[in-house]
Design a protein around this motif. Sequence first.
Motif, mmCIF file in Angstrom:
data_model
loop_
_atom_site.group_PDB
_atom_site.id
_atom_site.type_symbol
_atom_site.label_atom_id
_atom_site.label_comp_id
_atom_site.label_asym_id
_atom_site.label_seq_id
_atom_site.Cartn_x
_atom_site.Cartn_y
_atom_site.Cartn_z
ATOM 1 N N THR A 1 23.531 48.249 -24.313
ATOM 2 C CA THR A 1 23.626 47.165 -25.290
ATOM 3 C C THR A 1 23.886 45.815 -24.630
ATOM 4 O OG1 THR A 1 25.979 47.635 -25.614
ATOM 5 C CG2 THR A 1 24.407 48.725 -27.099
ATOM 6 N N SER A 2 23.985 45.789 -23.323
ATOM 7 C CA SER A 2 24.261 44.540 -22.609
ATOM 8 C C SER A 2 23.394 44.483 -21.353
ATOM 9 C CB SER A 2 25.747 44.442 -22.239
ATOM 10 O OG SER A 2 26.022 43.229 -21.571
ATOM 11 N N LEU A 3 22.105 44.235 -21.567
ATOM 12 C CA LEU A 3 21.138 44.235 -20.472
ATOM 13 C C LEU A 3 20.572 42.841 -20.241
ATOM 14 C CD1 LEU A 3 19.147 47.472 -21.382
ATOM 15 C CD2 LEU A 3 20.836 47.234 -19.567
ATOM 16 N N GLU A 4 20.365 42.515 -18.982
ATOM 17 C CA GLU A 4 19.735 41.258 -18.596
ATOM 18 C C GLU A 4 18.296 41.538 -18.197
ATOM 19 O OE1 GLU A 4 20.856 38.081 -18.429
ATOM 20 O OE2 GLU A 4 22.814 38.583 -19.282
ATOM 21 N N THR A 5 17.367 40.738 -18.724
ATOM 22 C CA THR A 5 15.968 40.870 -18.335
ATOM 23 C C THR A 5 15.723 40.110 -17.041
ATOM 24 O OG1 THR A 5 15.257 41.086 -20.639
ATOM 25 C CG2 THR A 5 13.582 40.465 -19.018
ATOM 26 N N ILE A 6 15.198 40.787 -16.055
ATOM 27 C CA ILE A 6 14.920 40.149 -14.765
ATOM 28 C C ILE A 6 13.596 39.412 -14.866
ATOM 29 C CG2 ILE A 6 14.522 40.547 -12.307
ATOM 30 C CD1 ILE A 6 16.185 43.049 -12.530
ATOM 31 N N PRO A 7 13.564 38.130 -14.568
ATOM 32 C CA PRO A 7 12.311 37.377 -14.666
ATOM 33 C C PRO A 7 11.355 37.723 -13.526
ATOM 34 C CG PRO A 7 14.046 35.978 -13.810
ATOM 35 C CD PRO A 7 14.704 37.270 -14.178
ATOM 36 N N PHE A 8 10.077 37.918 -13.879
ATOM 37 C CA PHE A 8 9.039 38.156 -12.874
ATOM 38 C C PHE A 8 7.957 37.075 -12.935
ATOM 39 C CE2 PHE A 8 11.079 42.186 -12.883
ATOM 40 C CZ PHE A 8 10.809 42.777 -11.668
ATOM 41 N N ARG A 9 8.135 36.097 -13.838
ATOM 42 C CA ARG A 9 7.178 35.015 -13.988
ATOM 43 C C ARG A 9 7.859 33.687 -13.687
ATOM 44 N NH1 ARG A 9 2.587 36.355 -17.077
ATOM 45 N NH2 ARG A 9 2.689 38.426 -18.068
ATOM 46 N N THR A 10 7.078 32.726 -13.349
ATOM 47 C CA THR A 10 7.568 31.361 -13.189
ATOM 48 C C THR A 10 7.198 30.568 -14.437
ATOM 49 O OG1 THR A 10 5.530 30.564 -12.145
ATOM 50 C CG2 THR A 10 7.211 31.518 -10.694
ATOM 51 N N THR A 11 7.702 29.368 -14.548
ATOM 52 C CA THR A 11 7.417 28.541 -15.723
ATOM 53 C C THR A 11 5.947 28.162 -15.813
ATOM 54 O OG1 THR A 11 8.047 26.590 -14.430
ATOM 55 C CG2 THR A 11 9.745 27.601 -15.829
ATOM 56 N N SER A 12 5.233 28.273 -14.702
ATOM 57 C CA SER A 12 3.810 27.914 -14.711
ATOM 58 C C SER A 12 2.900 29.094 -15.030
ATOM 59 C CB SER A 12 3.414 27.328 -13.348
ATOM 60 O OG SER A 12 3.611 28.297 -12.329
ATOM 61 N N SER A 13 3.472 30.296 -15.164
ATOM 62 C CA SER A 13 2.661 31.492 -15.417
ATOM 63 C C SER A 13 2.132 31.498 -16.848
ATOM 64 C CB SER A 13 3.494 32.752 -15.177
ATOM 65 O OG SER A 13 3.951 32.814 -13.848
ATOM 66 N N GLN A 14 0.885 31.927 -17.025
ATOM 67 C CA GLN A 14 0.302 32.085 -18.356
ATOM 68 C C GLN A 14 0.746 33.433 -18.916
ATOM 69 O OE1 GLN A 14 -3.892 31.318 -18.713
ATOM 70 N NE2 GLN A 14 -3.881 29.794 -17.056
ATOM 71 N N MET A 15 1.324 33.416 -20.112
ATOM 72 C CA MET A 15 1.953 34.608 -20.675
ATOM 73 C C MET A 15 0.959 35.687 -21.075
ATOM 74 S SD MET A 15 5.035 33.919 -20.245
ATOM 75 C CE MET A 15 5.777 35.304 -21.091
ATOM 76 N N ASP A 16 -0.313 35.332 -21.328
ATOM 77 C CA ASP A 16 -1.285 36.339 -21.719
ATOM 78 C C ASP A 16 -2.061 36.892 -20.525
ATOM 79 O OD1 ASP A 16 -2.635 34.037 -21.218
ATOM 80 O OD2 ASP A 16 -3.887 34.086 -23.013
ATOM 81 N N ASN A 17 -1.619 36.552 -19.314
ATOM 82 C CA ASN A 17 -2.187 37.109 -18.094
ATOM 83 C C ASN A 17 -1.160 38.010 -17.426
ATOM 84 O OD1 ASN A 17 -4.604 35.763 -18.394
ATOM 85 N ND2 ASN A 17 -4.009 34.040 -17.089
ATOM 86 N N PRO A 18 -1.623 39.026 -16.658
ATOM 87 C CA PRO A 18 -0.658 39.870 -15.953
ATOM 88 C C PRO A 18 0.051 39.093 -14.859
ATOM 89 C CG PRO A 18 -2.895 40.377 -15.255
ATOM 90 C CD PRO A 18 -3.019 39.439 -16.416
ATOM 91 N N VAL A 19 1.204 39.608 -14.443
ATOM 92 C CA VAL A 19 1.911 39.003 -13.322
ATOM 93 C C VAL A 19 1.017 39.058 -12.093
ATOM 94 C CG1 VAL A 19 3.910 39.232 -11.803
ATOM 95 C CG2 VAL A 19 4.160 39.588 -14.257
ATOM 96 N N ASP A 20 0.964 37.949 -11.361
ATOM 97 C CA ASP A 20 0.035 37.854 -10.236
ATOM 98 C C ASP A 20 0.282 38.934 -9.190
ATOM 99 O OD1 ASP A 20 -1.132 35.652 -11.399
ATOM 100 O OD2 ASP A 20 0.162 34.214 -10.365
ATOM 101 N N THR A 21 1.532 39.147 -8.851
ATOM 102 C CA THR A 21 1.861 40.096 -7.784
ATOM 103 C C THR A 21 3.022 40.974 -8.213
ATOM 104 O OG1 THR A 21 1.161 38.488 -6.113
ATOM 105 C CG2 THR A 21 2.494 40.358 -5.365
ATOM 106 N N LEU A 22 2.850 42.282 -8.098
ATOM 107 C CA LEU A 22 3.950 43.191 -8.381
ATOM 108 C C LEU A 22 4.975 43.083 -7.263
ATOM 109 C CD1 LEU A 22 2.077 46.380 -9.608
ATOM 110 C CD2 LEU A 22 2.910 44.451 -10.927
#
Length: 668
Positions: free
Chosen positions: A604-625
């Motif tokens: 119930t107390s989880l932090e989401t780790i960001p894998f995108r930058t502010t310039s990433s397009q949200m409807d595209n996959p993450v560039d690099t795993l």
Amino acid sequence: MPRTTLALTSFVSGELGAKLDGRTDFNKYNTGAKTLENFLIHPQGAATRRVGTQFIAEVKNSAAKTRLIPFEFSTIQTYVLEFGNQYMRVYKDKGQVLDSGSAFEISTPYLTAELFEIKFAQSADVMYITHPNHAARKLSRTGHTSWTLTEIDFTDGPYLSQNTTATTLTPSGTSGSVNITASASLFAATDVGRLVSFSNGRAKITGFTSATVVAATTQDDFDNTNAVSTWKLGAFSGTTGHPSCVSFFEQRLVFAGTSSEPQTLYFSKAGDYENMTSGTNADDAMVYTIASNQVNRIRYLKSQRTLIVGTTGGEFTVSADGTDAAITPTNIVIKKQSSYGTANVDAIPAGNSILFLQKAKRKIRELSYNFDTDGYVAPDLTILNDIVTKSGINEMAYQQEPDSILWCVRDDGILAGLTYQRSENVIAWHRHKLGGTFGAGASATGYGVVESVASISGELTEDEFYVIVKRTINGATKRYVEVFAPFDFDENDATDFRFVDSHLTYSGSATTTLSGLAHLEGQIVSVLADGATHADKVVSSGQITLDRSTTKAVVGLAYDSVLQTMRIEGGAAEGTSQGKTKRISKVVLRLFETVGVKVGPSLTSLETIPFRTTSSQMDNPVDTLLAGDKEIEFRDDYNTDGFIFVKQDQPLPLSVLAIYPTVVTSDG
């Protein structure tokens, strides 16, 4: 307050049971986890989110329980067979075998209630099948849509012991169709199909007239029509019961476990599987009964360095009296190795061991030869987690590649997995809840109920693992045959991710409408569009409408993957850190080919780790795993436990190689 960074570098001990919560002195404590749900454990120690299942077809009748059985002729000729109420269907290459556009099907005698008592053994394109209520049969394949299931027509035998009473048998003739008359009540209607041998001839009973008269057809002519008291009746019949298990051993076909002779084994002639003619020559057939102080009904037969015989009262081995000699009628030896007893679930050969389910259906034991004791030992594989099988096990299957996993179907429909590699001392349990639900309201399971499993050889790097899953779909009970998607630890093409269950895929021109989803009608489905997550949708009229167009998509039922560490041990200045107030200030996750993960001190107390930058397009996959480290500020209060939860609830990959928490511990 000492501050230290600990290293949790492996999860190779799998999910540990509650009885080990206090065993911080145990060398497997720091390589175990308190919760491993929808995670696989690799023998090297990494924990990886399992892949999803691909929908293949609905079973013939979703109202009835159904079973999967593997059929393997070679590494490229492999099938999975769907056995239902008096029928069999075929699957190959992750699809259903069709004949003129419909599912190919043949009839069988096995009823729904009998399916999970079927035992089988295969040689090339022929599988021998046993069930105590039915004559032993052989399933033959000559093509994808060419299968036959017939009763075994034994050349001769096997027979019960020769008559020692005064009752005589008299044939009405010496050949062809005859009547056989007994001088006292002997026969029953269930004797039709049974062999009878006397006067240097033999016949098969074809009709029942009375307890003293039956009709028969001779297979070897009788010498005369005299009344004789030296006769033998066939060992397999509706009266005595039919064999309940079968195996191959040293070029012989072995049957065992009829109702009237539950401790008896029947060996065919060497190299002649359907000839049960007994004698004293080295290649003659044999009948051997286990001598015991109690009834030990035979439950399974498995061939290893010896023939392993699992019974309700213990485990036995069959071998010759010479170390390397082949068994013959004059040298066969049966020895008891242990007294655990087995349930009526077929055992699984794995490496040099036999994995069998103990008779209470809650412990899996590993029967293997031990040179130190010059005998077989059977350690308990559930000793590290006796809760994982507490509900009972109904069926098991072994997926050798890529990670050597024993899969167990629990009574409650949860799939228990055991990563098993004895040479590396890897015994790691993990649990899997498939997407979807069964039932309604408070009684709903919250997951798809697995009812049967089967594994067959697939590609060189991976076996194919099939399941039958029961769910409530649009208010109705549905049972689907599904297969786990290929697992590629190194997969980095986001458009190929398959982390949803009962899924289907789309690849084609850009579209916002995905159809063909009737099997998930009314369900909330998770969508991966062109490798990027998409808002959940509800299937209506077999289709969904997307918020954006896509050329490649995966649509299926979501599931969560959860890893919970054991209580943190380490970092105290004085002795153990258990029971002391502590706080985890940050956590470094070492990940591999990962995108999208949540971390925290509780679910119930989880932090989401960001894998995108502010310039990433949200409807595209993450560039690099990510294949490296992620540092997370851990928002936890002071407590005495120090749990770390890692969760993935998106249709994306996650592999945890190690966890490095920074801990402050109070010794006051």
